[in-house]
Write a protein that holds these residues in place. Structure first.
Motif, PDB file in Angstrom:
ATOM      1  N   VAL A   1       0.845  -1.206   0.000  1.00 24.66           N
ATOM      2  CA  VAL A   1       0.000   0.000   0.000  1.00 24.66           C
ATOM      3  C   VAL A   1       0.878   1.254   0.000  1.00 24.66           C
ATOM      4  O   VAL A   1       0.658   2.177  -0.799  1.00 24.66           O
ATOM      5  CB  VAL A   1      -0.957  -0.001   1.218  1.00 24.66           C
ATOM      6  CG1 VAL A   1      -1.677   1.330   1.348  1.00 24.66           C
ATOM      7  CG2 VAL A   1      -1.954  -1.149   1.110  1.00 24.66           C
TER       8      VAL A   1
ATOM      9  N   LYS B   1      -5.511   0.833   4.706  1.00 24.17           N
ATOM     10  CA  LYS B   1      -5.442   2.217   4.238  1.00 24.17           C
ATOM     11  C   LYS B   1      -4.486   2.977   5.151  1.00 24.17           C
ATOM     12  O   LYS B   1      -4.351   2.676   6.340  1.00 24.17           O
ATOM     13  CB  LYS B   1      -6.823   2.890   4.281  1.00 24.17           C
ATOM     14  CG  LYS B   1      -7.837   2.276   3.339  1.00 24.17           C
ATOM     15  CD  LYS B   1      -7.557   2.644   1.909  1.00 24.17           C
ATOM     16  CE  LYS B   1      -8.626   2.092   0.986  1.00 24.17           C
ATOM     17  NZ  LYS B   1      -8.435   2.509  -0.373  1.00 24.17           N
TER      18      LYS B   1
ATOM     19  N   HIS C   1      -5.303   5.468  -1.467  1.00 21.12           N
ATOM     20  CA  HIS C   1      -4.684   4.698  -0.387  1.00 21.12           C
ATOM     21  C   HIS C   1      -4.859   5.359   0.976  1.00 21.12           C
ATOM     22  O   HIS C   1      -4.428   4.811   1.987  1.00 21.12           O
ATOM     23  CB  HIS C   1      -3.198   4.472  -0.685  1.00 21.12           C
ATOM     24  CG  HIS C   1      -2.990   3.734  -1.967  1.00 21.12           C
ATOM     25  ND1 HIS C   1      -3.332   2.404  -2.120  1.00 21.12           N
ATOM     26  CD2 HIS C   1      -2.514   4.143  -3.155  1.00 21.12           C
ATOM     27  CE1 HIS C   1      -3.054   2.030  -3.354  1.00 21.12           C
ATOM     28  NE2 HIS C   1      -2.565   3.064  -4.004  1.00 21.12           N
TER      29      HIS C   1
ATOM     30  N   ARG D   1      -9.262  -4.203   3.431  1.00 22.17           N
ATOM     31  CA  ARG D   1      -8.090  -3.541   2.839  1.00 22.17           C
ATOM     32  C   ARG D   1      -7.403  -2.649   3.862  1.00 22.17           C
ATOM     33  O   ARG D   1      -8.044  -2.107   4.753  1.00 22.17           O
ATOM     34  CB  ARG D   1      -8.497  -2.715   1.621  1.00 22.17           C
ATOM     35  CG  ARG D   1      -8.998  -3.582   0.467  1.00 22.17           C
ATOM     36  CD  ARG D   1      -9.303  -2.772  -0.749  1.00 22.17           C
ATOM     37  NE  ARG D   1     -10.396  -1.828  -0.460  1.00 22.17           N
ATOM     38  CZ  ARG D   1     -10.709  -0.792  -1.204  1.00 22.17           C
ATOM     39  NH1 ARG D   1     -10.030  -0.531  -2.303  1.00 22.17           N
ATOM     40  NH2 ARG D   1     -11.703  -0.007  -0.887  1.00 22.17           N
TER      41      ARG D   1
END
Length: 134
Positions: A29, A121, A48, A119
């Motif tokens: 990321v 971040k 992101h 996910r």
């Protein structure tokens, strides 16, 4: 701000080293955002950022302007190398060693958090000149 950085370092200092999978995901990321900065791709870099960051900077161009002004070594640099990572409760702290375009060394501490969709971040980035006291 320094108090927040110190608190994060203290909290993550107590956490266990991150698993290899966590580290790999976090670094992917961070690297994707770093590469987006290099291409001046505001939309990709902004994608992101965690929702909390997007609340502070509701448009990708506002986010990029903040990065250019406040995080120049992250935005443009000669080297960008990952250091130690720590994890606790769906959060990861990843240290990054940076050498800026002027050859000065910096330490960045990225924090990432797992989102409801699974996910990771980026929730923040603290930046200090190498050797500077917190």
């Amino acid at each position: 701000m320094r108090a927040i950085v110190l608190l994060l370092v203290f909290l993550f200092g107590l956490a266990a080293p991150a698993s290899a999978d966590d580290v790999s995901a976090a670094q992917s990321v961070i690297r994707a955002q770093e590469q987006a900065f290099g291409r001046d791709d505001a939309a990709a870099a902004y994608s992101h950022a965690a929702p909390e960051i997007k609340q502070l900077f509701p448009q990708a161009d506002m986010f990029m302007q903040m990065v250019r002004q406040g995080y120049a070594p992250v935005y443009r640099h000669k080297s960008f190398e990952f250091g130690e990572a720590r994890a606790a409760g769906g959060r990861i702290a990843q240290r990054v060693h940076i050498v800026d375009d002027n050859g000065e060394a910096w330490e960045a501490m990225y924090t990432l958090e797992q989102q409801p969709d699974g996910r990771l971040k980026i929730t923040g980035c603290s930046l200090l000149k190498a050797g500077q006291a917190v």
